[in-house]
Design an enzyme around this catalytic site. Structure first.
Site, short mmCIF file in Angstrom:
data_model
loop_
_atom_site.label_atom_id
_atom_site.label_comp_id
_atom_site.label_asym_id
_atom_site.label_seq_id
_atom_site.Cartn_x
_atom_site.Cartn_y
_atom_site.Cartn_z
CG HIS A 187 11.79 2.42 -32.93
ND1 HIS A 187 13.00 3.03 -32.77
CD2 HIS A 187 11.67 1.36 -32.22
CE1 HIS A 187 13.62 1.86 -32.08
NE2 HIS A 187 12.89 1.01 -31.73
CB CYS A 220 20.82 -3.19 -28.22
SG CYS A 220 19.48 -3.33 -29.78
#
Length: 694
Positions: free
Chosen positions: A67, A181
């Site tokens: 992305h 994360c």
């Protein structure tokens, strides 16, 4: 917003066959461009690659979700590729990728794309859903499959709310979990989905807290934690751990939540998980190492120190450079001598502030390396070790026992003599400043000292828990750190510097000026402001003093002895100007070799390098010393060699381009600088590994 609202038919390819990761990304970017949602396709491509350099978006199970977010995106969009034969994407599980979704998002405060991506990530954990997409016969069928699954699938918040410990009997194993994360998008939610499925299959009740880009969701309560039989943390970033003290805990990297959730639940059922005692930072920090290996853990700890140090280097370095610029504008570039940079009041103020900021860089480096290893208890110990590395051992002449007698005239005993001899340094007794290399050692030393103390203190009565972080760890830790730094590391640096100084003097007396230039230039680039760099610079200051003495005795400035002094100083300065500039050029020409933060400091490195502030290269050298230092050393050595070969001279002790008016043979001097910087740049491009492979 539905997932298919972001997918344009022109941006879906069902028969992709890329041969490698780069070709895969390029193909996906081109597909995204067909949607008409990208204003600048090349700018968007750079964003996608920059994100990939931070960590792979190949999340496992044959899935990749790259992305990019930026002003080059006009509105949110998705592109999709089916790669039936698979492609090596450096995924977390090392398996080939069969299905890829590329996301594009505008640089706005609206984070709707994050919710969509999170939901899509969780949907992709369903093997039947993935297989249906891979086997879709047309783009319309592909979109229909997604739309139907999107309709049937609950939102992320609703899905997480379903992970609850309620309605679980006393005979049912209950687990609370946290997933997180660094980017907080795909991995976080895929791990949550993986754990929920594995728990359901194992007959375990689970509640999962996610800590993603939109904040913490489904946050665990005290009652949840109290009711749980075990805690599971799958995370590559810091999560609050103190709340789990006294509970059985399994700490893993986030990829294990995606790919090894069944294994984790087997450990839960076996009851073999260790009890978290609340002060063992080693357990907590296992979560921070994405790769899980020792080398990656060391790299992660080191980067913690480097990232915190970088603002001090940039802010302090540029303020110092401005000080030289102001004195140059005032007309003191050629006449300022050793005071250049602090002659005018404004320059002196800026140099003072900049010097203080740069003086903090080694303590901050050491402190945050220790913090990454041992959490908060390591911070103070690391700072102290860094201060000792940057300041060296105490100067003996400042104390009353300099004459080996106490204030009352009584003599020093044997133990006191030992301390006086080995823990202090005479005014002319050699340099004991170990610099940024010493700071790295100090940081790791501090972290492991705290881990050792934590292990030792486990057996202490619980009533003493409050004394550990407030008394035992800082007192014993600072003492041990200080003793090792003062008695071992710093004196070793002093011995090395004495030998270096003797060698340089011998070369100068032998008239081997080109070899001297080569060595002086290389010394400036080995530790960038550390002891070896300072040894070369102090030597340069010494030869300038010698040259002044020659001139006072009646020699002319063209005398070979005077010229030899100026040639040495020129080699020193050009060698010190190469590392920041060479690294900055490498950031421009080889961007994949550097992180986004490193590339962002390239311009400031050019400014610092042009100002003879070698310390701008320290964050790069600290992050990857085995590759960066040889490149800077060779480039700087060549620059010093060429400067001496061209008989370039310098009469000023500092200033970079601001004192080029005092340089003899200035055009050849600039050529030496450019060649040395280019060599460093090219070597970094060849030798340094791409950042995603570190």
């Amino acid at each position: 917003m539905r997932i298919t609202d972001l997918l344009d038919k022109k941006s879906v390819k069902l028969d992709a066959a890329p041969s490698n990761k780069q070709e895969t990304l390029d193909m996906a970017v081109e597909l995204m461009g067909k949607s008409g949602k990208i204003k600048d396709i090349e700018a968007y491509r750079k964003l996608v690659y920059a994100r990939e350099e931070e960590s792979t978006t190949g999340v496992g199970e044959g899935i990749a979700i790259p992305h990019g977010k930026g002003n080059c995106v006009s509105r949110p969009g998705l592109a999709a590729m089916v790669i039936r034969n698979g492609v090596d994407f450096e995924a977390l599980d090392d398996e080939p990728v069969n299905i890829l979704f590329l996301i594009a998002a505008p640089d706005t405060e609206d984070n709707v794309h994050l919710d969509v991506l999170s939901k899509l990530s969780m949907m992709l954990m369903d093997e039947d859903f993935r297989n249906s997409l891979i086997n879709a016969g047309s783009v319309d069928e592909f979109l229909s499959i997604i739309d139907q699954a999107d309709e049937e699938r609950k939102s992320v918040d609703e899905s997480l709310a379903d992970t609850s410990l309620s309605d679980g009997g006393d005979d049912v194993i209950k687990v609370v979990a946290v997933t997180s994360c660094p980017t907080g998008i795909a991995h976080t939610y895929m791990a949550a989905e993986g754990l929920e499925k594995a728990a359901s299959k194992a007959g375990i009740k689970i509640k999962i807290e996610t800590r993603g880009s939109t904040g913490a969701k489904n946050v665990l309560t005290e009652d949840d934690i109290e009711a749980a039989d075990c805690v599971v943390v799958t995370a590559d970033s810091k999560v609050p751990m103190s709340r789990f003290k006294g509970k059985k805990l399994i700490a893993r990297k986030v990829a294990d939540g995606i790919n090894k959730a069944d294994e984790i639940m087997d450990i839960v059922k076996s009851g073999k998980a260790s009890v978290y005692n609340g002060d063992d930072a080693a357990e907590e920090n296992e979560n921070a190492a994405e790769g899980g290996g020792v080398a990656h853990k060391i790299y992660t700890w080191l980067m913690s120190g480097v990232s915190h140090m970088l603002p001090f280097v940039i802010g302090g370095g540029i303020l110092t450079a401005l000080a030289f610029l102001i004195d140059t504008i005032a007309g003191y570039g050629a006449t300022g001598g050793g005071d250049f940079g602090s002659i005018t009041p404004l320059a002196a103020l800026l140099k003072y502030i900049g010097g203080l900021a740069m003086g903090l860089m080694v303590p901050v480096l050491a402190g945050y390396i220790a913090y990454a290893i041992a959490d908060r208890p390591g911070l103070a110990v690391g700072f102290v070790g860094g201060i000792l590395a940057s300041n060296g051992n105490p100067l003996l002449e400042k104390f009353t026992f300099t004459s080996s007698k106490l204030a009352d005239g009584s003599g020093l005993g044997g133990f006191s003599k030992f301390i006086t001899r080995y823990a202090f340094v005479n005014k002319n007794g050699g340099n004991t400043v170990s610099g940024f290399l010493g700071g790295i050692v100090a940081g790791f030393l501090a972290g492991f000292i705290i881990l050792l103390l934590q292990r030792i203190c486990r057996k202490l009565p619980q009533v003493m828990d409050g004394l550990k972080p407030t008394l035992i760890y800082p007192l014993v830790g600072v003492f041990l750190e200080g003793i090792i730094m003062v008695f071992v590391l710093n004196p070793l640096v002093g011995l090395a510097n004495t030998g270096l100084s003797d060698m340089l003097t011998a070369l100068s007396k032998a008239g081997m000026l080109t070899l001297l230039g080569l060595i002086l230039g290389a010394m400036m680039a080995i530790d960038m402001g550390g002891p070896i760099n300072k040894a070369a610079y102090v030597y340069g200051m010494g030869v300038l003093t010698t040259a002044a003495g020659y001139l006072d005795s009646g020699m002319s400035s063209s005398d070979p002895k005077v010229q030899a002094c100026y040639i040495a100083m020129a080699a020193i300065m050009v060698g010190g100007m190469v590392p920041p500039v060479g690294i900055a050029l490498a950031c421009f020409f080889f961007p994949k070799k550097f992180t986004k933060a490193e590339r962002g400091s390239a311009v400031s490195n050019i400014v610092m390098g042009a100002s003879f502030i070698t310390e701008g290269a320290i964050p790069f050298a600290a992050a990857d010393p085995l590759h960066v230092i040889p490149c800077t050393m060779v480039g700087a050595g060549v620059a010093g060699f060429l400067s001496a070969l061209f008989n370039c001279t310098l009469m000023a002790p500092h200033g970079g381009i601001f004192v080029f008016a005092t340089v003899g043979n200035p055009l050849l001097y600039i050529l030496s600088w450019v060649i040395g910087s280019a060599i460093t740049c090219i070597m970094l491009g060849v030798i340094k590994k791409p950042i995603q492979n570190i």
